[in-house]
Design an enzyme around this catalytic site. Structure first.
Site, PDB file in Angstrom:
ATOM      1  N   GLY A  49       0.775  -1.152  -0.017  1.00 50.89           N
ATOM      2  CA  GLY A  49      -0.015  -0.038   0.112  1.00 50.89           C
ATOM      3  C   GLY A  49       0.814   1.238  -0.025  1.00 50.89           C
ATOM      4  O   GLY A  49       0.525   2.132  -0.717  1.00 50.89           O
ATOM      5  N   CYS A  50       1.824   1.177   0.836  1.00 51.59           N
ATOM      6  CA  CYS A  50       2.720   2.564   1.016  1.00 51.59           C
ATOM      7  C   CYS A  50       3.563   2.619  -0.298  1.00 51.59           C
ATOM      8  O   CYS A  50       3.833   3.641  -0.901  1.00 51.59           O
ATOM      9  CB  CYS A  50       3.741   2.172   2.240  1.00 51.59           C
ATOM     10  SG  CYS A  50       2.874   2.142   3.569  1.00 51.59           S
ATOM     11  N   THR A  51       3.995   1.540  -1.256  1.00 52.75           N
ATOM     12  CA  THR A  51       4.474   1.711  -2.308  1.00 52.75           C
ATOM     13  C   THR A  51       3.619   2.352  -3.387  1.00 52.75           C
ATOM     14  O   THR A  51       4.083   2.943  -4.194  1.00 52.75           O
ATOM     15  CB  THR A  51       5.237   0.358  -2.832  1.00 52.75           C
ATOM     16  OG1 THR A  51       6.031  -0.038  -1.881  1.00 52.75           O
ATOM     17  CG2 THR A  51       5.655   0.355  -4.424  1.00 52.75           C
TER      18      THR A  51
END
Length: 160
Positions: A49-51
């Site tokens: 998700g952060c990527t």
């Protein structure tokens, strides 16, 4: 604001901070006075998700910059991990390290959240838009990683 559990909202003065970036350089919010800043908090560099979210900011950075915004990402990751994330993903904006969550707490981006149906304590994915005088103009909590930048651009009136 003395109560760090109260969520920030439009019109609040953005809490000042100094953090180290992916290269070990100290950066303060005050360094960006006179610029509009998009400050976003994310759980962990390199996770799916952060990527997705970071790459979305990367891919939209030109239009955000053209509209006068500087993007800063904040996580609890150490600078070396942030440097790896920047290099792996070709990120073109600054990432800041907040390992003790102090700045997360100032922005109420740390606390209870629901994760897979369970209540846990951790990073609350959040984004703040801060004007040239250091005032919050937009405070978004519990944002979704996917589609967040498009939604943010729409709220800010920025065309593709």
């Amino acid at each position: 604001m003395t109560d760090t559990t109260a969520r920030l909202q439009a019109g609040d003065t953005a809490p000042e901070f100094t953090l180290v970036d992916e290269d070990g350089v100290s950066r303060s919010l005050a360094d960006y006075r006179g610029q509009r800043v998009i400050l976003y908090f994310y759980p962990e560099a390199g996770t799916p998700g952060c990527t997705t979210e970071a790459c979305d900011f990367r891919d939209n950075l030109n239009s955000l910059k053209s509209a006068g915004y500087t993007v800063l990402g904040v996580s609890r990751d150490k600078p070396a991990k942030l440097r790896g994330f920047v290099d792996e993903q070709g990120l073109n904006f600054t990432l800041l390290s907040d390992p003790d969550s102090a700045v997360h707490e100032l922005y109420s981006a740390w606390g209870e959240k629901s994760l897979y149906g369970k209540t846990v304590v951790g990073v609350i994915r959040s984004t703040f838009v801060i004007d040239e005088q250091g005032v919050v103009t937009l405070a978004l909590y519990n944002v979704k990683a996917t589609g967040h930048v498009a939604s943010l651009r729409k709220k800010l009136g920025i065309d593709a």
